[in-house]
Design an enzyme around this catalytic site. Structure first.
Site, PDB file in Angstrom:
ATOM      1  N   LYS A  98      -0.510 -14.148  -0.814  1.00 43.94           N
ATOM      2  CA  LYS A  98      -1.424 -13.053  -0.452  1.00 43.94           C
ATOM      3  C   LYS A  98      -2.314 -13.560   0.668  1.00 43.94           C
ATOM      4  CE  LYS A  98      -2.677  -8.900  -2.062  1.00 43.94           C
ATOM      5  NZ  LYS A  98      -1.854  -7.853  -2.662  1.00 43.94           N
ATOM      6  N   GLY A 119     -10.766   5.465  -8.334  1.00 44.87           N
ATOM      7  CA  GLY A 119     -10.247   5.304  -6.981  1.00 44.87           C
ATOM      8  C   GLY A 119      -9.623   6.612  -6.506  1.00 44.87           C
ATOM      9  N   GLY A 146      -7.826   6.375  -3.327  1.00 45.67           N
ATOM     10  CA  GLY A 146      -7.146   5.863  -2.139  1.00 45.67           C
ATOM     11  C   GLY A 146      -5.652   6.133  -2.200  1.00 45.67           C
ATOM     12  N   VAL A 190      -2.950   4.568  -3.623  1.00 42.05           N
ATOM     13  CA  VAL A 190      -2.229   4.566  -4.899  1.00 42.05           C
ATOM     14  C   VAL A 190      -2.713   5.709  -5.789  1.00 42.05           C
ATOM     15  CG1 VAL A 190      -1.759   3.230  -6.990  1.00 42.05           C
ATOM     16  CG2 VAL A 190      -1.815   2.078  -4.779  1.00 42.05           C
ATOM     17  N   ALA A 191      -4.022   5.861  -5.881  1.00 43.79           N
ATOM     18  CA  ALA A 191      -4.594   6.904  -6.751  1.00 43.79           C
ATOM     19  C   ALA A 191      -4.113   8.288  -6.328  1.00 43.79           C
ATOM     20  CB  ALA A 191      -6.117   6.838  -6.703  1.00 43.79           C
TER      21      ALA A 191
HETATM   22  P1  NAD Z   1      -7.115   2.024  -0.893  1.00 37.86           P
HETATM   23  O1  NAD Z   1      -7.997   1.196  -0.026  1.00 37.86           O
HETATM   24  O2  NAD Z   1      -6.275   3.079  -0.280  1.00 37.86           O
HETATM   25  O3  NAD Z   1      -7.976   2.709  -2.051  1.00 37.86           O
HETATM   26  C1  NAD Z   1      -8.892   2.016  -2.833  1.00 37.86           C
HETATM   27  C2  NAD Z   1      -9.999   3.014  -3.163  1.00 37.86           C
HETATM   28  O4  NAD Z   1     -10.839   2.461  -4.172  1.00 37.86           O
HETATM   29  C3  NAD Z   1     -10.900   3.331  -1.966  1.00 37.86           C
HETATM   30  O5  NAD Z   1     -10.957   4.735  -1.788  1.00 37.86           O
HETATM   31  C4  NAD Z   1     -12.262   2.760  -2.381  1.00 37.86           C
HETATM   32  O6  NAD Z   1     -13.344   3.508  -1.873  1.00 37.86           O
HETATM   33  C5  NAD Z   1     -12.170   2.861  -3.882  1.00 37.86           C
HETATM   34  N1  NAD Z   1     -13.091   2.010  -4.633  1.00 37.86           N
HETATM   35  C6  NAD Z   1     -13.462   0.727  -4.387  1.00 37.86           C
HETATM   36  N2  NAD Z   1     -14.299   0.295  -5.352  1.00 37.86           N
HETATM   37  C7  NAD Z   1     -14.450   1.323  -6.229  1.00 37.86           C
HETATM   38  C8  NAD Z   1     -15.171   1.492  -7.439  1.00 37.86           C
HETATM   39  N3  NAD Z   1     -15.926   0.521  -7.947  1.00 37.86           N
HETATM   40  N4  NAD Z   1     -15.117   2.685  -8.067  1.00 37.86           N
HETATM   41  C9  NAD Z   1     -14.368   3.703  -7.573  1.00 37.86           C
HETATM   42  N5  NAD Z   1     -13.636   3.591  -6.429  1.00 37.86           N
HETATM   43  C10 NAD Z   1     -13.689   2.412  -5.768  1.00 37.86           C
HETATM   44  O7  NAD Z   1      -6.221   0.963  -1.700  1.00 37.86           O
HETATM   45  P2  NAD Z   1      -4.861   1.209  -2.473  1.00 37.86           P
HETATM   46  O8  NAD Z   1      -3.751   0.783  -1.597  1.00 37.86           O
HETATM   47  O9  NAD Z   1      -4.857   2.556  -3.082  1.00 37.86           O
HETATM   48  O10 NAD Z   1      -4.956   0.098  -3.619  1.00 37.86           O
HETATM   49  C11 NAD Z   1      -5.701   0.335  -4.801  1.00 37.86           C
HETATM   50  C12 NAD Z   1      -5.481  -0.833  -5.763  1.00 37.86           C
HETATM   51  O11 NAD Z   1      -4.093  -0.936  -6.064  1.00 37.86           O
HETATM   52  C13 NAD Z   1      -5.892  -2.208  -5.225  1.00 37.86           C
HETATM   53  O12 NAD Z   1      -6.357  -3.002  -6.287  1.00 37.86           O
HETATM   54  C14 NAD Z   1      -4.598  -2.771  -4.690  1.00 37.86           C
HETATM   55  O13 NAD Z   1      -4.604  -4.192  -4.649  1.00 37.86           O
HETATM   56  C15 NAD Z   1      -3.647  -2.253  -5.736  1.00 37.86           C
HETATM   57  N6  NAD Z   1      -2.267  -2.183  -5.290  1.00 37.86           N
HETATM   58  C16 NAD Z   1      -1.945  -1.449  -4.203  1.00 37.86           C
HETATM   59  C17 NAD Z   1      -0.613  -1.366  -3.805  1.00 37.86           C
HETATM   60  C18 NAD Z   1      -0.175  -0.515  -2.649  1.00 37.86           C
HETATM   61  O14 NAD Z   1       1.038  -0.344  -2.494  1.00 37.86           O
HETATM   62  N7  NAD Z   1      -1.085   0.044  -1.864  1.00 37.86           N
HETATM   63  C19 NAD Z   1       0.363  -2.072  -4.531  1.00 37.86           C
HETATM   64  C20 NAD Z   1      -0.003  -2.785  -5.653  1.00 37.86           C
HETATM   65  C21 NAD Z   1      -1.333  -2.843  -6.024  1.00 37.86           C
END
Ligand code: NAD
Length: 349
Positions: free
Chosen positions: A81, A182, A184, A186-187
């Site tokens: 990472k 969240g 973002g 994934v959500a």
């Molecule tokens: P992203 O940046 O698109 O979304 C993350 C969201 O979380 C943002 O909107 C941010 O404002 C919000 N956030 C941060 N702290 C917060 C809190 N305390 N309360 C509420 N919301 C909060 O990121 P993503 O790609 O959606 O990834 C989300 C998680 O999933 C991360 O932990 C990432 O490591 C994990 N993940 C992502 C992927 C991927 O394919 N993108 C794969 C595996 C794991």
């Protein structure tokens, strides 16, 4: 854990690279945990940390998680990472990304990068100018590629359904209440899949406008970022940042299931046991969120098409079932069961 350097999260990582280029302002850490199963693969996180030690901790924990994730997903990849330590304004320039690409290239394929929090497909295109050891690039024709986020979301959604089947005896999310932390990448996918199946959604993000946008799109309601972990619901799906479950937050949970995409959800290994002791079914994060890296792996190795990606993502519920079955049989919590399985696979039992 093995801590010869005095870093709490050092776990016999194979190597650590600290990158700094004054002209571009790039400050990054690349952590390679294990190459036992193949090149160390894992995304690059762009984040403003309180200090470099916090960034290092994240890199160490996330890279170990990638070793476990890739092994449990049956991929021929090790775990690594990168974190780019952003300034307060989160300045990100092409020059920084090019320098990061050079640093990745200097590792001659021992580390393969892709998107993580704060990084986009456009950023991967910049990095690609300096190295071929990057995935998550735009899709060309019918090739596999692009943003891993939607693939992660699909795996999380299927994992939530498996947890609901096991803990609640239901085959559908129809009428169930899902609390989503969240809003973002994934959500968003999790929300859209769950809404399409008739789930009711409560959504929280520290960026309230983002939460509102997703709630409007998926038909959910927005709740405060400080309320979401204690909300009464059928499923809590953490899809933001890690280390959110500790003694205090676990005591306040009002859900029978925790299943979400965020990496490193448990603050300490003891928190898995705490959740289990409360009778909450936990889906180990690196097992349920492997959809994105499955897509990245098949893109990077050119080892299949979209149907192969889909088929492998559809294997996530079976792996979760295997973990939960062993947990039920042995009384050990699902996170510890998964860790032991992963450690065996990477030759560190
Ligand atoms: P992203 O940046 O698109 O979304 C993350 C969201 O979380 C943002 O909107 C941010 O404002 C919000 N956030 C941060 N702290 C917060 C809190 N305390 N309360 C509420 N919301 C909060 O990121 P993503 O790609 O959606 O990834 C989300 C998680 O999933 C991360 O932990 C990432 O490591 C994990 N993940 C992502 C992927 C991927 O394919 N993108 C794969 C595996 C794991």
């Amino acid at each position: 854990m093995n801590t010869p350097w005095g870093f709490e999260d050092f776990d016999a990582h194979e190597d650590l690279h600290f990158v700094w280029t004054e002209a571009s302002g790039l400050k990054a850490i690349i952590a390679i945990h294990s190459t036992h199963l193949g090149p160390a693969a894992g995304g690059c996180r762009f984040w403003h940390y309180a200090d470099a030690a916090e960034g290092l901790k994240d890199a160490l924990r996330l890279s170990r998680g990638m070793s476990y994730k890739n092994a449990m997903a049956g991929l021929p990849l090790g775990g690594g990472k990168a974190v780019i330590i952003a300034d307060e304004k989160r300045t990100k320039t092409p020059a920084m990304l090019h320098e990061f690409g050079k640093a990745v290239d200097n590792l001659c394929g021992r580390y393969v990068t892709a998107e993580d929090v704060g990084m986009s497909v456009a950023d991967m295109i910049e990095i690609r100018r300096q190295t071929k050891f990057v995935a998550g690039l735009p899709v060309e024709g019918s090739a596999v590629g692009g943003d891993p986020g939607p693939h992660t979301s699909l795996g999380v959604f299927l994992g939530i359904k498996a947890a609901v089947r096991r803990a609640l005896g239901k085959d559908s999310l129809q009428g169930l209440h899902i609390a989503l932390q969240g809003a973002g990448s994934v959500a968003t996918g999790v929300a859209m899949h769950a809404a399409a199946e008739g789930a009711t959604l409560s959504i929280a993000d520290v960026d309230a406008a983002k939460a509102q946008k997703l709630a409007d799109a998926a038909g959910g309601k927005v709740v405060g970022a400080d309320e979401i972990l204690g909300l009464e619901a059928d499923v809590l799906s953490p899809c933001a940042l890690g280390a959110i479950f500790d003694e205090k937050s676990i005591a306040e949970l009002k859900v029978p299931i925790v299943a979400g995409g965020a990496n490193n959800q448990l603050a300490t290994p003891e928190d898995g046991a705490r959740m289990n002791a409360r009778g909450i079914l936990y889906a180990p994060d690196y097992v349920i969120n492997a959809g994105g890296i499955i897509n990245v792996c098949i893109e990077f190795l050119r080892s299949g098409d979209a149907s192969v990606v889909r088929q492998k993502i559809e294997g996530i519920p079976d792996r979760l079932e295997q973990i939960w079955a062993e947990s039920a049989e042995t009384g050990r919590d699902p996170a510890s069961v998964a860790d032991a399985m992963a450690q065996r696979l990477i030759g560190r039992a």
